[in-house]
Design a protein around this motif. Structure first.
Motif, PDB file in Angstrom:
ATOM      1  N   THR A 107      -0.346   7.675  -5.642  1.00  0.00           N
ATOM      2  CA  THR A 107      -0.445   7.305  -4.218  1.00  0.00           C
ATOM      3  C   THR A 107       0.862   7.653  -3.513  1.00  0.00           C
ATOM      4  N   ARG A 108       0.765   7.762  -2.203  1.00  0.00           N
ATOM      5  CA  ARG A 108       1.946   7.905  -1.351  1.00  0.00           C
ATOM      6  C   ARG A 108       1.744   7.062  -0.114  1.00  0.00           C
ATOM      7  N   ARG A 109       2.759   6.302   0.209  1.00  0.00           N
ATOM      8  CA  ARG A 109       2.698   5.549   1.476  1.00  0.00           C
ATOM      9  C   ARG A 109       4.016   5.748   2.219  1.00  0.00           C
ATOM     10  N   ASP A 110       3.885   5.837   3.519  1.00  0.00           N
ATOM     11  CA  ASP A 110       5.042   6.150   4.358  1.00  0.00           C
ATOM     12  C   ASP A 110       5.490   4.913   5.124  1.00  0.00           C
ATOM     13  N   SER A 111       6.797   4.755   5.233  1.00  0.00           N
ATOM     14  CA  SER A 111       7.387   3.647   5.986  1.00  0.00           C
ATOM     15  C   SER A 111       7.737   4.111   7.389  1.00  0.00           C
ATOM     16  N   ARG A 112       7.714   3.205   8.307  1.00  0.00           N
ATOM     17  CA  ARG A 112       8.105   3.526   9.680  1.00  0.00           C
ATOM     18  C   ARG A 112       9.602   3.748   9.788  1.00  0.00           C
ATOM     19  N   ASN A 113      10.321   3.355   8.734  1.00  0.00           N
ATOM     20  CA  ASN A 113      11.782   3.449   8.776  1.00  0.00           C
ATOM     21  C   ASN A 113      12.302   4.786   8.278  1.00  0.00           C
ATOM     22  N   GLY A 114      11.405   5.770   8.105  1.00  0.00           N
ATOM     23  CA  GLY A 114      11.855   7.105   7.773  1.00  0.00           C
ATOM     24  C   GLY A 114      11.981   7.399   6.295  1.00  0.00           C
ATOM     25  N   PHE A 115      11.153   6.825   5.480  1.00  0.00           N
ATOM     26  CA  PHE A 115      11.121   7.194   4.063  1.00  0.00           C
ATOM     27  C   PHE A 115       9.717   6.923   3.522  1.00  0.00           C
ATOM     28  N   SER A 116       9.463   7.431   2.311  1.00  0.00           N
ATOM     29  CA  SER A 116       8.143   7.317   1.691  1.00  0.00           C
ATOM     30  C   SER A 116       8.265   6.775   0.276  1.00  0.00           C
ATOM     31  N   PHE A 117       7.192   6.114  -0.174  1.00  0.00           N
ATOM     32  CA  PHE A 117       7.082   5.639  -1.559  1.00  0.00           C
ATOM     33  C   PHE A 117       6.019   6.477  -2.263  1.00  0.00           C
ATOM     34  N   ILE A 118       6.386   7.010  -3.417  1.00  0.00           N
ATOM     35  CA  ILE A 118       5.437   7.771  -4.240  1.00  0.00           C
ATOM     36  C   ILE A 118       5.261   7.044  -5.564  1.00  0.00           C
ATOM     37  N   GLU A 119       4.026   6.828  -5.961  1.00  0.00           N
ATOM     38  CA  GLU A 119       3.732   6.294  -7.288  1.00  0.00           C
ATOM     39  C   GLU A 119       3.444   7.494  -8.187  1.00  0.00           C
ATOM     40  N   LEU A 120       4.323   7.703  -9.174  1.00  0.00           N
ATOM     41  CA  LEU A 120       4.264   8.888 -10.024  1.00  0.00           C
ATOM     42  C   LEU A 120       3.859   8.505 -11.449  1.00  0.00           C
ATOM     43  N   ASN A 121       2.933   9.269 -12.034  1.00  0.00           N
ATOM     44  CA  ASN A 121       2.494   9.012 -13.405  1.00  0.00           C
ATOM     45  C   ASN A 121       2.413  10.329 -14.158  1.00  0.00           C
ATOM     46  N   ASP A 122       2.885  10.338 -15.404  1.00  0.00           N
ATOM     47  CA  ASP A 122       2.816  11.562 -16.211  1.00  0.00           C
ATOM     48  C   ASP A 122       1.977  11.379 -17.480  1.00  0.00           C
ATOM     49  N   GLY A 123       1.243  10.266 -17.559  1.00  0.00           N
ATOM     50  CA  GLY A 123       0.369  10.038 -18.700  1.00  0.00           C
ATOM     51  C   GLY A 123       1.024   9.415 -19.898  1.00  0.00           C
ATOM     52  N   SER A 124       2.338   9.208 -19.870  1.00  0.00           N
ATOM     53  CA  SER A 124       3.021   8.646 -21.029  1.00  0.00           C
ATOM     54  C   SER A 124       2.851   7.140 -21.149  1.00  0.00           C
ATOM     55  N   CYS A 125       2.435   6.479 -20.069  1.00  0.00           N
ATOM     56  CA  CYS A 125       2.203   5.034 -20.104  1.00  0.00           C
ATOM     57  C   CYS A 125       1.286   4.651 -18.947  1.00  0.00           C
ATOM     58  N   LEU A 126       0.911   3.412 -18.929  1.00  0.00           N
ATOM     59  CA  LEU A 126      -0.020   2.935 -17.913  1.00  0.00           C
ATOM     60  C   LEU A 126       0.646   2.806 -16.546  1.00  0.00           C
ATOM     61  N   LYS A 127       1.871   2.299 -16.534  1.00  0.00           N
ATOM     62  CA  LYS A 127       2.547   2.023 -15.268  1.00  0.00           C
ATOM     63  C   LYS A 127       3.031   3.302 -14.594  1.00  0.00           C
ATOM     64  N   ASN A 128       3.159   3.215 -13.269  1.00  0.00           N
ATOM     65  CA  ASN A 128       3.698   4.317 -12.485  1.00  0.00           C
ATOM     66  C   ASN A 128       5.190   4.105 -12.248  1.00  0.00           C
ATOM     67  N   LEU A 129       5.870   5.188 -12.016  1.00  0.00           N
ATOM     68  CA  LEU A 129       7.272   5.121 -11.587  1.00  0.00           C
ATOM     69  C   LEU A 129       7.299   5.205 -10.070  1.00  0.00           C
ATOM     70  N   GLN A 130       7.930   4.212  -9.444  1.00  0.00           N
ATOM     71  CA  GLN A 130       8.058   4.262  -7.986  1.00  0.00           C
ATOM     72  C   GLN A 130       9.216   5.172  -7.607  1.00  0.00           C
ATOM     73  N   VAL A 131       8.913   6.136  -6.743  1.00  0.00           N
ATOM     74  CA  VAL A 131       9.918   7.081  -6.254  1.00  0.00           C
ATOM     75  C   VAL A 131      10.123   6.822  -4.755  1.00  0.00           C
ATOM     76  N   VAL A 132      11.353   6.613  -4.371  1.00  0.00           N
ATOM     77  CA  VAL A 132      11.694   6.402  -2.958  1.00  0.00           C
ATOM     78  C   VAL A 132      12.280   7.703  -2.415  1.00  0.00           C
ATOM     79  N   VAL A 133      11.612   8.262  -1.403  1.00  0.00           N
ATOM     80  CA  VAL A 133      12.037   9.545  -0.831  1.00  0.00           C
ATOM     81  C   VAL A 133      12.482   9.303   0.607  1.00  0.00           C
ATOM     82  N   ASP A 134      13.787   9.430   0.853  1.00  0.00           N
ATOM     83  CA  ASP A 134      14.348   9.222   2.183  1.00  0.00           C
ATOM     84  C   ASP A 134      14.134  10.475   3.030  1.00  0.00           C
ATOM     85  N   ALA A 135      14.074  10.286   4.322  1.00  0.00           N
ATOM     86  CA  ALA A 135      13.886  11.422   5.232  1.00  0.00           C
ATOM     87  C   ALA A 135      15.047  12.398   5.179  1.00  0.00           C
ATOM     88  N   ALA A 136      16.168  11.949   4.623  1.00  0.00           N
ATOM     89  CA  ALA A 136      17.326  12.839   4.527  1.00  0.00           C
ATOM     90  C   ALA A 136      17.221  13.826   3.372  1.00  0.00           C
TER      91      ALA A 136
END
Length: 464
Positions: free
Chosen positions: A27-56
């Motif tokens: 999933t990806r969700r965008d914040s009004r404050n100029g950054f996005s959250f990405i839930e990343l999964n590579d199949g190695s486990c059940l949980k996702n890694l949260q990635v914070v991507v700033d507009a910069a």
């Protein structure tokens, strides 16, 4: 900079360390404050890694809109302690590379529930779901545990042939292998085939079992096991049958039936313990989302001895239960899943090993008892699945074996190499078979066997 799998990042990643993570976007969700959250999964486990991507982050505006569910990305960044619940660290991106896009209008795995039937139609994509990722990891652990169990005990791993000219089970449910032009034969309406023109010079089929070949090595080099694909051309559209499945089949010289039972019980318990130890997160998922009773059943397998009950006694218990079953039973008839589950789930409330079955129910290779009615066969029954293991002490007496072959409509001359084992240094020996998919069903609590093998083969279905 470390390129790491998500499972190692979540378990071992240290805050302020720089890593590269690669995988598929859940999933990806965008914040009004100029950054996005990405839930990343590579199949190695059940949980996702949260990635914070700033507009910069360089190229943010051009890239982020294409980072949709199903797309693949590579992220370089620094791990930070996560303020959110349920996650120790999160990845703050310094660069984001979009590797492969996934059109949201076409990608079939959007963030919603999907039926198992729908997912079977997209078996090439279903491993990306939580359920099928967890099934794959548990199946992998079971396979590792199988090899580990036998290797630690000095068993020899044997590769038995997939193409065979022997019907181990004598049931005739085999897939034929041929290089003959079947279209031409049909057009010419040929009744009798001259097998000398075929590749092997005689009828050949895909194997239903590696047992007979394993017996030849067991009576030569000692304890051994075969583990590979087997095939049954049985026209069964049920939740428990596949046309192609994997079997592990150990064979042990100088083992009689009680020794065989001991090994089978130890084997099942060892596999279950290994999965509970190494796949805790996935098993918690199955217990919460798939089958709430699965952990209790597995704990029973690990903690309680397996009851050993003669087939005759089991039939009497079923008959006297007062229960109405879909399939009536009498002495001499095979137990159905409903009977097996009644014994394990209601009557004994623990795993059961049934033994001494009527000889009319079993193949030619099982050792005959002195009563003339039964053979030294065994079935291991567990709650939730029913039969998980089938095995026997093998018939080591040449005269009795040949008599049984004829009784089952087989020509001993066609099995000359098998009967030779009884001519030259015969010994008592035993073995059993475990269907890998049945074991995965038992341990995960999944309801349909088509969902515990990557690409199921069933009547009318051979996709992918």
């Amino acid at each position: 900079m470390v390129v790491a799998r998500v499972v190692s990042i979540l378990r071992e990643g240290e805050p302020e360390s720089k890593v590269t993570a690669r995988g598929w976007v859940r999933t990806r969700r965008d914040s009004r404050n100029g950054f996005s959250f990405i839930e990343l999964n590579d199949g190695s486990c059940l949980k996702n890694l949260q990635v914070v991507v700033d507009a910069a982050v360089p190229g943010y505006e051009q890239t982020i809109r294409q980072v949709t569910t199903g797309s693949s990305v590579s992220v370089v960044g620094v791990l930070k302690e996560s303020p959110g619940k349920g996650q120790r660290v999160e990845l703050h991106a310094e660069s984001l590379e979009l590797i492969g896009t996934a059109d949201p209008a076409e990608y079939p795995l959007q963030k919603k529930g999907h039926s198992m039937e729908f997912l079977r139609d997209i078996a090439h994509l279903r491993p990306r779901t939580n359920t099928f990722g967890a099934v794959a990891r548990v199946r992998n652990q079971i396979c590792w545990s199988i090899h580990s169990f036998f290797q630690k005990r000095g068993f020899l791993y044997l590769n038995s042939p997939i193409i065979t000219t022997s019907d181990c089970e004598g049931a005739g449910e085999m897939f034929q292998v041929t290089t003959l032009d079947l279209s031409m034969l049909a057009q010419r309406q040929i009744d009798q085939i001259n097998w000398k023109h075929d590749f092997f010079g005689k009828p050949a089929s895909l194997t239903v079992s590696g047992q007979l070949e394993a017996e030849t090595y067991a009576t030569s080099v000692g304890d051994c096991y075969t583990f590979g694909p087997t095939f049954r051309a049985e026209n069964s559209n049920t939740s428990r049958h596949l046309a192609e499945f994997w079997m592990v089949e150990p064979e042990m010289p100088f083992y009689e039936l009680p020794d065989n039972m001991d090994l089978a019980e130890e084997f099942i318990r060892s596999i279950v313990n290994d999965v509970l130890e190494h796949c805790g997160e996935d098993m918690e998922f199955f217990a919460q989302r798939i089958d709430k009773g699965v952990m209790e059943r597995l704990e029973t397998i690990c903690s309680r001895e397996f009851m050993r009950v003669p087939y005759t006694e089991a039939v009497e218990i079923i008959l006297q239960s007062g229960r109405e079953f879909e399939y009536p039973i009498e002495w001499g008839s095979d137990l159905q899943t409903e009977h097996e589950r009644f014994l394990t789930e209601e009557h004994f409330r623990q795993p059961v090993i049934l033994y001494d079955y009527p000889r009319t129910l079993k193949p030619f290779y099982m050792r005959c008892n002195d009563d003339g009615r039964t053979v030294r066969a065994m079935d291991v029954l567990v709650a939730g699945v029913g039969e998980i293991i089938g095995g026997s002490q093998r018939e080591e007496r040449l005269d009795v074996l040949e008599q049984r072959m004829q009784e089952c409509g087989l020509d001993p001359a066609e099995y000359w190499w098998y009967t030779d084992l009884r001519r030259y240094g015969t010994v008592p020996h035993s073995g059993f078979g475990l269907g890998l998919e049945r074991a995965v069903l038992l341990i995960t609590g999944m309801a349909n066997i088509r969902d515990v093998i990557p690409f199921p083969r069933t009547p009318g279905h051979a996709e992918f």
